[in-house]
Design an enzyme around this catalytic site. Structure first.
Site, PDB file in Angstrom:
ATOM      1  N   ASP A  66       0.824  -1.214   0.000  1.00 26.59           N
ATOM      2  CA  ASP A  66       0.000   0.000   0.000  1.00 26.59           C
ATOM      3  C   ASP A  66       0.854   1.259   0.000  1.00 26.59           C
ATOM      4  O   ASP A  66       2.090   1.192   0.132  1.00 26.59           O
ATOM      5  CB  ASP A  66      -0.963  -0.015   1.203  1.00 26.59           C
ATOM      6  CG  ASP A  66      -0.274  -0.364   2.521  1.00 26.59           C
ATOM      7  OD1 ASP A  66       0.966  -0.339   2.567  1.00 26.59           O
ATOM      8  OD2 ASP A  66      -0.980  -0.662   3.493  1.00 26.59           O
ATOM      9  N   ASN A 133      -7.499  -2.169  14.549  1.00 27.79           N
ATOM     10  CA  ASN A 133      -8.902  -2.478  14.225  1.00 27.79           C
ATOM     11  C   ASN A 133      -9.034  -3.725  13.347  1.00 27.79           C
ATOM     12  O   ASN A 133     -10.092  -3.983  12.786  1.00 27.79           O
ATOM     13  CB  ASN A 133      -9.576  -1.270  13.548  1.00 27.79           C
ATOM     14  CG  ASN A 133      -8.937  -0.906  12.201  1.00 27.79           C
ATOM     15  OD1 ASN A 133      -8.011  -1.584  11.737  1.00 27.79           O
ATOM     16  ND2 ASN A 133      -9.421   0.146  11.568  1.00 27.79           N
ATOM     17  N   HIS A 135      -7.354  -4.318  10.538  1.00 23.45           N
ATOM     18  CA  HIS A 135      -7.102  -4.156   9.101  1.00 23.45           C
ATOM     19  C   HIS A 135      -5.813  -4.868   8.703  1.00 23.45           C
ATOM     20  O   HIS A 135      -4.912  -5.063   9.516  1.00 23.45           O
ATOM     21  CB  HIS A 135      -7.101  -2.678   8.683  1.00 23.45           C
ATOM     22  CG  HIS A 135      -5.916  -1.865   9.101  1.00 23.45           C
ATOM     23  ND1 HIS A 135      -5.995  -0.528   9.412  1.00 23.45           N
ATOM     24  CD2 HIS A 135      -4.591  -2.176   9.238  1.00 23.45           C
ATOM     25  CE1 HIS A 135      -4.798  -0.064   9.707  1.00 23.45           C
ATOM     26  NE2 HIS A 135      -3.928  -1.052   9.605  1.00 23.45           N
ATOM     27  N   GLU A 140      -9.648  -1.598   5.511  1.00 19.68           N
ATOM     28  CA  GLU A 140     -10.315  -1.263   6.766  1.00 19.68           C
ATOM     29  C   GLU A 140     -11.556  -2.142   6.970  1.00 19.68           C
ATOM     30  O   GLU A 140     -12.038  -2.761   6.016  1.00 19.68           O
ATOM     31  CB  GLU A 140     -10.730   0.218   6.730  1.00 19.68           C
ATOM     32  CG  GLU A 140      -9.562   1.192   6.607  1.00 19.68           C
ATOM     33  CD  GLU A 140      -8.801   1.402   7.909  1.00 19.68           C
ATOM     34  OE1 GLU A 140      -8.724   0.471   8.739  1.00 19.68           O
ATOM     35  OE2 GLU A 140      -8.264   2.517   8.098  1.00 19.68           O
TER      36      GLU A 140
HETATM   37  P1  PGA Z   1       2.390  -0.930  12.534  1.00 20.16           P
HETATM   38  O1  PGA Z   1       1.157  -0.900  11.528  1.00 20.16           O
HETATM   39  O2  PGA Z   1       3.310  -1.995  12.026  1.00 20.16           O
HETATM   40  O3  PGA Z   1       3.014   0.423  12.449  1.00 20.16           O
HETATM   41  O4  PGA Z   1       1.838  -1.250  13.893  1.00 20.16           O
HETATM   42  C1  PGA Z   1       0.599  -2.095  11.120  1.00 20.16           C
HETATM   43  C2  PGA Z   1      -0.635  -1.854  10.287  1.00 20.16           C
HETATM   44  O5  PGA Z   1      -1.334  -0.852  10.503  1.00 20.16           O
HETATM   45  O6  PGA Z   1      -0.914  -2.697   9.408  1.00 20.16           O
END
Ligand code: PGA
Length: 242
Positions: A66, A133, A135, A140
């Site tokens: 992404d 959450n 995702h 999302e």
């Molecule tokens: P993070 O993000 O590795 O910074 O915790 C993970 C994500 O949001 O997929």
């Protein structure tokens, strides 16, 4: 899904070892790569292994999950910048073999990204983090399980989680381009890494309580035959693996 609970630095070492083993078996393998704080230790281990001449990335192909919409490559918060700064600039990967979704000219990327992955033979190993959450990538809650690459409006919780990387919450982009859940599910093998207490709720829901549905995007992984989930103790607390 196989759950492995390890110390954070052991996760980084083991996942890096898995990647190196794959590259040795298939030097032109296709890696699916993630950004965020979670895979940083894995990338540091890969750089070390490259410097120690344990592995070459010369023929490896990579596709990132992404990118934020609107951030240029030289913006230090863009995922293009992140991947170069933390991995690509320190190994011998061919820049032509590296793919990060284009958050500026995204119209073209929306048309071509999934096809490029297909043309490369599909992703051999996909590395994933997870949002608080549930995702995966920027898919999302509510994202269609059948989605391919698409644009998303980020949820408040994601903007808040990611604001720690920016000088203020107002600077966090509100839109992103992301591989879809169907794109991710087409990977031959998936390793998801979760570290820290703020991932515990999502990991617990995944293993204990939640069925497979779009309110918890990560639950789609229950439908994949080859998934390993690496958690540290905080992320896995109270999880019963059956
Ligand atoms: P993070 O993000 O590795 O910074 O915790 C993970 C994500 O949001 O997929």
């Amino acid at each position: 899904m196989e759950l492995k609970v390890l110390e954070s630095n052991k996760i980084d070492e083991e996942v890096a070892n898995e990647i190196v083993t794959l590259i040795k078996e298939k030097p032109n393998c296709v890696l699916g790569l993630a950004t965020g704080s979670t895979p940083l230790g894995v990338y540091a281990n890969l750089v070390k292994k490259y410097e120690n001449k344990e592995v070459s990335f010369k023929n490896v192909r990579s596709f990132n999950l992404d990118e934020y919409v609107g951030l240029k490559h030289d913006n230090d918060q863009s995922y293009f910048y992140f991947m170069h700064h933390n991995l690509f600039d320190h190994i011998d990967i061919n820049p032509n073999n590296v793919h990060v979704p284009d958050g500026i000219n995204y119209e073209n990327c929306l048309k071509t990204y999934d096809n490029e992955i297909k043309k490369a033979g599909g992703i051999d190993l996909q590395i994933l983090g997870i949002g608080s959450n549930g995702h995966i990538a920027f898919n999302e809650p509510g994202t269609d399980f059948d989605s391919f690459i698409h644009l998303v409006d980020l949820k408040e919780s994601t903007i808040k989680d990611n604001s720690r990387f920016f000088s203020s919450i107002e600077e966090v982009p509100t839109r992103a381009i992301t591989m879809g859940l169907r794109s991710i599910m087409q990977a031959k093998r998936i390793i998801l890494i979760a570290k820290g207490k703020n991932k515990n709720h999502a990991i617990k829901a995944l293993f204990d309580e939640h069925g497979i549905d779009e309110t918890l995007p990560v639950s789609v992984l229950k439908l994949h035959p080859n998934v390993e989930i690496y958690c540290d103790k905080d992320a896995a607390e109270g999880v019963i693996d059956e």
